[in-house]
Design a protein around this motif. Sequence first.
Motif, PDB file in Angstrom:
ATOM      1  N   SER A 155      35.147  35.935  55.715  1.00 31.58           N
ATOM      2  CA  SER A 155      35.593  36.371  57.037  1.00 31.58           C
ATOM      3  C   SER A 155      36.473  37.615  56.940  1.00 31.58           C
ATOM      4  CB  SER A 155      36.357  35.236  57.720  1.00 31.58           C
ATOM      5  OG  SER A 155      36.841  35.650  58.953  1.00 31.58           O
ATOM      6  N   GLU A 156      37.351  37.632  55.954  1.00 31.58           N
ATOM      7  CA  GLU A 156      38.227  38.787  55.737  1.00 31.58           C
ATOM      8  C   GLU A 156      37.405  40.042  55.429  1.00 31.58           C
ATOM      9  OE1 GLU A 156      41.519  40.021  52.377  1.00 31.58           O
ATOM     10  OE2 GLU A 156      41.371  37.915  52.943  1.00 31.58           O
ATOM     11  N   ALA A 157      36.407  39.909  54.574  1.00 34.52           N
ATOM     12  CA  ALA A 157      35.564  41.051  54.218  1.00 34.52           C
ATOM     13  C   ALA A 157      34.755  41.531  55.420  1.00 34.52           C
ATOM     14  CB  ALA A 157      34.639  40.677  53.067  1.00 34.52           C
ATOM     15  N   GLN A 158      34.231  40.597  56.215  1.00 37.25           N
ATOM     16  CA  GLN A 158      33.476  40.977  57.404  1.00 37.25           C
ATOM     17  C   GLN A 158      34.362  41.679  58.423  1.00 37.25           C
ATOM     18  OE1 GLN A 158      31.892  37.089  58.283  1.00 37.25           O
ATOM     19  NE2 GLN A 158      29.916  37.571  57.344  1.00 37.25           N
ATOM     20  N   THR A 159      35.604  41.251  58.543  1.00 36.01           N
ATOM     21  CA  THR A 159      36.550  41.898  59.450  1.00 36.01           C
ATOM     22  C   THR A 159      36.814  43.336  59.021  1.00 36.01           C
ATOM     23  OG1 THR A 159      37.588  39.784  59.964  1.00 36.01           O
ATOM     24  CG2 THR A 159      38.881  41.770  60.414  1.00 36.01           C
ATOM     25  N   ILE A 160      36.982  43.558  57.738  1.00 34.85           N
ATOM     26  CA  ILE A 160      37.209  44.910  57.221  1.00 34.85           C
ATOM     27  C   ILE A 160      36.013  45.803  57.519  1.00 34.85           C
ATOM     28  CG2 ILE A 160      37.468  46.273  55.104  1.00 34.85           C
ATOM     29  CD1 ILE A 160      39.165  43.893  54.029  1.00 34.85           C
ATOM     30  N   LEU A 161      34.801  45.289  57.305  1.00 38.37           N
ATOM     31  CA  LEU A 161      33.604  46.090  57.563  1.00 38.37           C
ATOM     32  C   LEU A 161      33.431  46.381  59.049  1.00 38.37           C
ATOM     33  CD1 LEU A 161      31.035  44.569  55.061  1.00 38.37           C
ATOM     34  CD2 LEU A 161      32.321  46.699  54.863  1.00 38.37           C
TER      35      LEU A 161
END
Length: 107
Positions: free
Chosen positions: A86-92
């Motif tokens: 979820s954190e990585a998707q938020t950054i992208l």
Amino acid sequence: MATVAIVLNTTYRLLNNEYAVSLRVTHERKQKYYSINTLIVDQSISFKCSIEHWRPAEAEDNGLGKFRKSFIAYKECNIVLKAKLSEAQTILTRYEDQCIHFSFNQL
């Protein structure tokens, strides 16, 4: 836009015949793997397992591979994996919203 998924990185087998659980980032058909162990602060749990203890992501999982119930502490580990994805998707998403061109060199 780049995509992310939680995967069992079977490209490198560890000495004990296990594989590292990794965050796979794909952009323009290039992939880079980031070991989950390097992305977390709490090092009490090791994010590696054999193929038998891993369930690859399916379409409805949105890129989230998971530990099977046969893995010790699977619930806690799967919660961490879901948070990291979820954190990585938020950054992208933030990159896309701000029209920032993604590059592996920026990570």
